[in-house]
Each structure stands twice: as C-alpha cells, then as structure tokens.
Design a protein around this motif. Structure first.
Motif, short mmCIF file in Angstrom:
data_model
loop_
_atom_site.label_atom_id
_atom_site.label_comp_id
_atom_site.label_asym_id
_atom_site.label_seq_id
_atom_site.Cartn_x
_atom_site.Cartn_y
_atom_site.Cartn_z
N THR A 123 -4.61 3.06 -2.02
CA THR A 123 -3.79 2.83 -3.41
C THR A 123 -2.45 1.91 -3.47
O THR A 123 -1.97 2.06 -2.36
CB THR A 123 -3.05 4.43 -3.76
OG1 THR A 123 -4.29 5.14 -3.94
CG2 THR A 123 -2.37 4.44 -5.03
N SER A 139 0.70 -1.31 -0.12
CA SER A 139 0.13 0.33 -0.08
C SER A 139 0.84 1.08 0.04
O SER A 139 1.77 1.24 0.97
CB SER A 139 -1.08 -0.09 1.37
OG SER A 139 -1.60 1.24 1.47
N GLU A 170 -11.39 -3.55 -10.39
CA GLU A 170 -11.19 -2.93 -9.07
C GLU A 170 -9.71 -3.07 -8.79
O GLU A 170 -9.27 -1.97 -8.02
CB GLU A 170 -11.78 -3.99 -8.11
CG GLU A 170 -11.70 -3.84 -6.58
CD GLU A 170 -12.32 -4.83 -5.56
OE1 GLU A 170 -11.90 -4.77 -4.31
OE2 GLU A 170 -12.54 -5.68 -6.14
N ARG A 229 -7.39 1.06 -8.23
CA ARG A 229 -6.69 1.40 -7.10
C ARG A 229 -5.03 1.09 -7.25
O ARG A 229 -4.47 1.48 -6.27
CB ARG A 229 -7.13 0.33 -6.08
CG ARG A 229 -8.73 0.72 -5.63
CD ARG A 229 -8.87 0.11 -4.13
NE ARG A 229 -9.08 -1.36 -4.36
CZ ARG A 229 -8.23 -2.08 -3.94
NH1 ARG A 229 -6.90 -1.68 -3.34
NH2 ARG A 229 -8.13 -3.38 -3.81
N ALA A 235 -4.15 7.03 -7.33
CA ALA A 235 -4.63 5.67 -8.03
C ALA A 235 -5.17 5.90 -9.56
O ALA A 235 -5.38 7.08 -9.73
CB ALA A 235 -5.92 5.24 -7.14
#
Length: 365
Positions: free
Chosen positions: A122, A93, A258, A262, A232
């Motif tokens: 993100t 992350s 998805e 991100r 993102a």
C-alpha cells in the motif's frame, strides 16, 4: 670498270641526298608527336590533380555541413530540454516506510503512475518536483522530512533544517540518498556552460517546482508507530479513462488501475473546540493520521474530532456561537452532500438551535 664504279657511287650518293629530306621530315614529325603526347599527358595529369582537389574540397565541405547540422540539432535539443520540466515523483510505502523515486519524466502524470507501479504494498505519493534536487532527512524519533535545493548538498541542508524546525532531534540527511531531476543534471557541465549565457538571456530555463501531496508531509513527520494503518483503495475511478487518441491508452488504463488500487485510501477529519479559532480540517493517509493531525492543528485545548470520512464519502459541519459565547459544532457524514448535511442539521436542530449555518460541506472523491 672505273666508269661503272663511278656510276654506282654517283647513284648511291644521289639516293642518299634524295632520302635525307624525307628522313629529316619523319624525325620532325615523330618529335612533334612526342611533344604533343607529353603536353596531353601533362594536361591530363593537371586535370586529375584539379579533380582530386575538388573531390577533397567537396568532402570537406560536406563533412563541415554535417558537423554544423549536428551542432545545430544538439543546440536545439539542449534548448528544448532546458525549457521543459523534468518531473520526478517520490512515493512511500505505508506498510514499511520505504520509498522510491522516478526521475526525468516528461509528463507529470506518467511519472506518478510509474512511481506508484514500482512501489510495493500500500503506497502513497509524497511529492512531485521538477528541475531541482531533493533529499530526505531523518530525526532520532523516526520522522522523515524532505528538502529541495539547487544541488544535492543544498537539498540535504534544507531537509535537515526542516527536520530541526519540526522538533526533530539529531536530524541527519544521508548524502547517498539525495537525487536530482533536470536538464542541468542530465547534461555534462561543458554543455551547460556553452549554452548557459544564451539560455539565460532568452529566459529559456525551466524553474524549480515542488508540489507536495496533501497530508504526506505531516504523515512522514510522525514516528512510524504513530502513523496509523493505511488500507489500499478498493475501486478504480473509471470516469476519466486514459486518452483514447494515444496508442498506449490500454496500457495507461491498466497502469492507472494498478496504481490506484494500491494507493492508500485517504481520510478527511474535522476537529473542533469551543474556542473561536478551534477548528481544523486535515486530509490524511488513514483515519488515525487524519484525526490526530486535525486535532494537533485545532486551536483549542478542548478540541475533539467532529467527523472523519474516507475517500468516497461526504462530510458536513455546522458551527454556531452559543449563549455563553462558546462555539458549538455539529457534524455529519454520508454518501452524498445532502445526506451529510441532513445528519448535521438534524443534530443541530435537535439541540434546540434556531440557526444552523453550514461551514463545511464536501465530498472526498
């Protein structure tokens, strides 16, 4: 009276003598019948014993065949599992530096999708690996480094070595954070031992694999304060949809969307200087990361960022030798290669150059 009495006695004696052969014959027949019944009973008993033995033998043979089939199926499964790659993916992350891992997947792409879907905020892939162990190491400055090995201990040692080689201070690899992905880690040691010789002789053992994600190693090696801020992705590339022949195509498309929306938007930066070797290109997880790393890789003290573009745009670079022997560079960016090259050529021609060789022209898509 005497005569009558004698007559009666004579008749009785005669009857008994006549009845004796008949009684003897009946007794012999009864004995024969009893003997025949005994023989019949014995033969029946013997047949029952033989039938019981046959049933027991048949059941034992069936059980042995089932066990043999099971062992053959188990051996075939172990061979198949030893041949195939057991993929794992590490994702970080970019919001808080936390990471998560997916292990023992059969498909590398699906492992990536699962890891990205589980990551919060993100995120960016760090590395893809198979049939090996991985471990992180942390420096006192806040950098993170990864190592691979045959065991968790070996992976931790490799990570610590990588950390120290990069200038890390007091590098440590927590044992509880190491993990493995592969058949020899999923199966019991006895199963691996029983089939090891055969698998090794056949060469049917998948080798260790490691595929670092571009720019992730340099990004994680920096302290969190120097990594920059990632954003993102805003769009999903629908040019390559999931395989429609798969029953879960719709689910895969949704998961791809998805994960992609991100994913940290990568940037590409080009740094140049006046020296002959003062040139570097780097793909980073954000603009600051890409620019700083390109500058650190550029072989010259006067290097500057020539151009930096996000994913979805194109960059071009022109590099030529000046009259004083120093290198001169011109850069351009745009939505297409033509636009980026035109921008670089315009600056080059405007500077009075007669020849403007394009040394880099790529779209980050």
């Amino acid at each position: 009276m005497t005569t009558a009495s004698n007559l009666v006695t004579t008749l009785l004696a005669t009857g008994l003598l006549l009845a004796a052969p008949a009684m003897a014959q009946n007794s012999a027949q009864a004995e024969q019948q009893r003997h025949a019944q005994a023989v019949h009973n014995y033969e029946g008993w013997m047949r029952n014993q033989a039938a019981g033995a046959y049933v027991n033998q048949a059941e034992a043979a069936a059980a042995a065949q089932i066990a043999a089939n099971f062992r053959a199926a188990e051996k075939a499964k172990i061979r198949k599992d030893a041949i195939r790659d057991w993929w794992g993916v590490v994702v970080v992350s970019t919001d808080d530096g936390s990471w998560n891992v997916v292990l023992n997947e059969q498909d590398k792409g699906e492992a990536m999708l699962d890891a990205m879907r589980q990551c919060k905020g993100t995120c960016s892939p760090v590395l893809t690996f198979a049939n090996a162990c991985m471990a992180p190491a942390y420096s006192q400055q806040g950098g993170m480094f990864w190592g691979q090995g045959e065991s968790r201990e070996a992976a931790g040692a490799a990570a610590t070595t990588a950390c120290s080689a990069a200038g890390g201070v007091q590098c440590q690899s927590p044992a509880q954070e190491a993990f493995c992905s592969g058949w020899k880690y999923a199966y019991r040691a006895v199963d691996r031992f029983l089939h090891r010789a055969d698998l090794t002789a056949r060469g049917d053992v998948a080798t260790a694999k490691l595929i670092p994600f571009p720019g992730a190693q340099e990004y994680l090696a920096k302290p969190p304060a120097r990594r920059g801020t990632s954003t993102a992705m805003k769009a999903v590339n629908t040019d390559m949809p999931a395989d429609p022949n798969r029953s879960y195509a719709g689910v895969m498309t949704e998961r791809r969307a998805e994960g992609m929306t991100r994913m940290a938007q990568p940037w590409t930066a080009i740094a140049t200087g006046t020296g002959a070797n003062a040139y570097a290109v780097h793909w980073g997880l954000n603009q600051q990361d890409a620019s700083d790393t390109a500058l650190s890789k550029c072989g010259g003290g006067d290097c500057k960022v020539l151009v930096a573009v996000p994913h979805g745009e194109c960059a071009a670079a022109i590099r030529l030798r000046g009259a004083d022997g120093r290198s001169i560079s011109f850069g351009g960016r745009g939505k297409t290669k033509d636009v980026a090259e035109e921008a670089a050529l315009t600056d080059c021609i405007g500077a009075g150059a007669k020849v403007c060789p394009i040394v880099f022209s790529e779209c980050m898509k």
